[in-house]
Design a protein around this motif. Structure first.
Motif, PDB file in Angstrom:
ATOM      1  N   PHE A 167       0.708  -1.184   0.042  1.00 32.13           N
ATOM      2  CA  PHE A 167       0.021   0.037   0.118  1.00 32.13           C
ATOM      3  C   PHE A 167       0.828   1.393   0.075  1.00 32.13           C
ATOM      4  O   PHE A 167       1.815   1.504   0.715  1.00 32.13           O
ATOM      5  N   LEU A 168       0.544   2.045  -0.840  1.00 37.29           N
ATOM      6  CA  LEU A 168       1.173   3.366  -0.950  1.00 37.29           C
ATOM      7  C   LEU A 168       0.160   4.467  -0.507  1.00 37.29           C
ATOM      8  O   LEU A 168      -0.854   4.827  -1.267  1.00 37.29           O
ATOM      9  N   PRO A 169       0.381   5.099   0.431  1.00 40.67           N
ATOM     10  CA  PRO A 169      -0.825   6.411   1.035  1.00 40.67           C
ATOM     11  C   PRO A 169      -0.681   7.524   0.073  1.00 40.67           C
ATOM     12  O   PRO A 169       0.412   7.756  -0.208  1.00 40.67           O
ATOM     13  N   PHE A 170      -1.624   8.447   0.049  1.00 36.26           N
ATOM     14  CA  PHE A 170      -1.547   9.549  -0.401  1.00 36.26           C
ATOM     15  C   PHE A 170      -0.194  10.380   0.276  1.00 36.26           C
ATOM     16  O   PHE A 170      -0.248  10.382   1.717  1.00 36.26           O
ATOM     17  N   ASP A 171       0.146  11.279  -0.377  1.00 38.46           N
ATOM     18  CA  ASP A 171       1.411  11.854   0.243  1.00 38.46           C
ATOM     19  C   ASP A 171       1.722  13.389   0.167  1.00 38.46           C
ATOM     20  O   ASP A 171       2.742  13.753   0.677  1.00 38.46           O
ATOM     21  N   ALA A 172       0.898  13.952  -0.690  1.00 41.01           N
ATOM     22  CA  ALA A 172       1.181  15.271  -1.122  1.00 41.01           C
ATOM     23  C   ALA A 172       1.142  16.190   0.532  1.00 41.01           C
ATOM     24  O   ALA A 172      -0.229  16.259   1.200  1.00 41.01           O
ATOM     25  N   ALA A 173       1.737  17.459   0.372  1.00 42.64           N
ATOM     26  CA  ALA A 173       1.820  18.213   1.526  1.00 42.64           C
ATOM     27  C   ALA A 173       0.541  19.009   1.723  1.00 42.64           C
ATOM     28  O   ALA A 173       0.071  19.397   2.696  1.00 42.64           O
TER      29      ALA A 173
END
Length: 127
Positions: free
Chosen positions: A81-87
């Motif tokens: 799983f790759l979670p959302f990461d945008a600041a």
């Protein structure tokens, strides 16, 4: 589809999109209905089969801000799983209008063509 995804009951709703190495460079994952709240802790990308080629990455956002929710998610590093990461994610939970969520996929010279991932968007509608 072309219309907002909304059930008739108060529960978390999910939009699912299957991504493969031959997917188009830009695509609509789904449309979140007006008033809904995106739940980023339950949203992200499951990498089921590693992608090949040079730096296959995925951005997730909206028209005009294609990296709003996820920026350069690496699809060839590890399964899982790759979670959302945008600041800027914390500022953009509530949808003011029916909002298409856009995927932007870059797969430079895929070599195997077998990469497979599932994008999940979780949201709570305004019922």
């Amino acid at each position: 589809g072309t219309s907002a995804h909304e059930g008739s009951f108060a529960a978390i709703h999910y939009i699912r999109y299957n991504l493969v190495e031959t997917s188009p460079a830009s695509f609509t994952i789904g449309i979140i209905p007006a008033g809904s709240i995106l739940i980023p802790t339950l949203s992200g990308v499951f990498v089921n089969v590693l992608f090949s080629g040079t730096s296959p990455v995925l951005d997730i956002g909206i028209t005009g801000t294609l990296e709003l929710y996820a920026s350069d998610l690496d699809l060839d590093a590890a399964l899982g799983f790759l979670p959302f990461d945008a600041a800027s994610l914390a500022l953009n939970f509530k949808m003011a209008a029916d909002t298409p969520i856009i995927g932007s996929f870059v797969a430079d010279t895929p070599t195997t063509g077998i990469g497979d991932a599932t994008i999940i968007l979780a949201h709570m509608p305004n019922l």
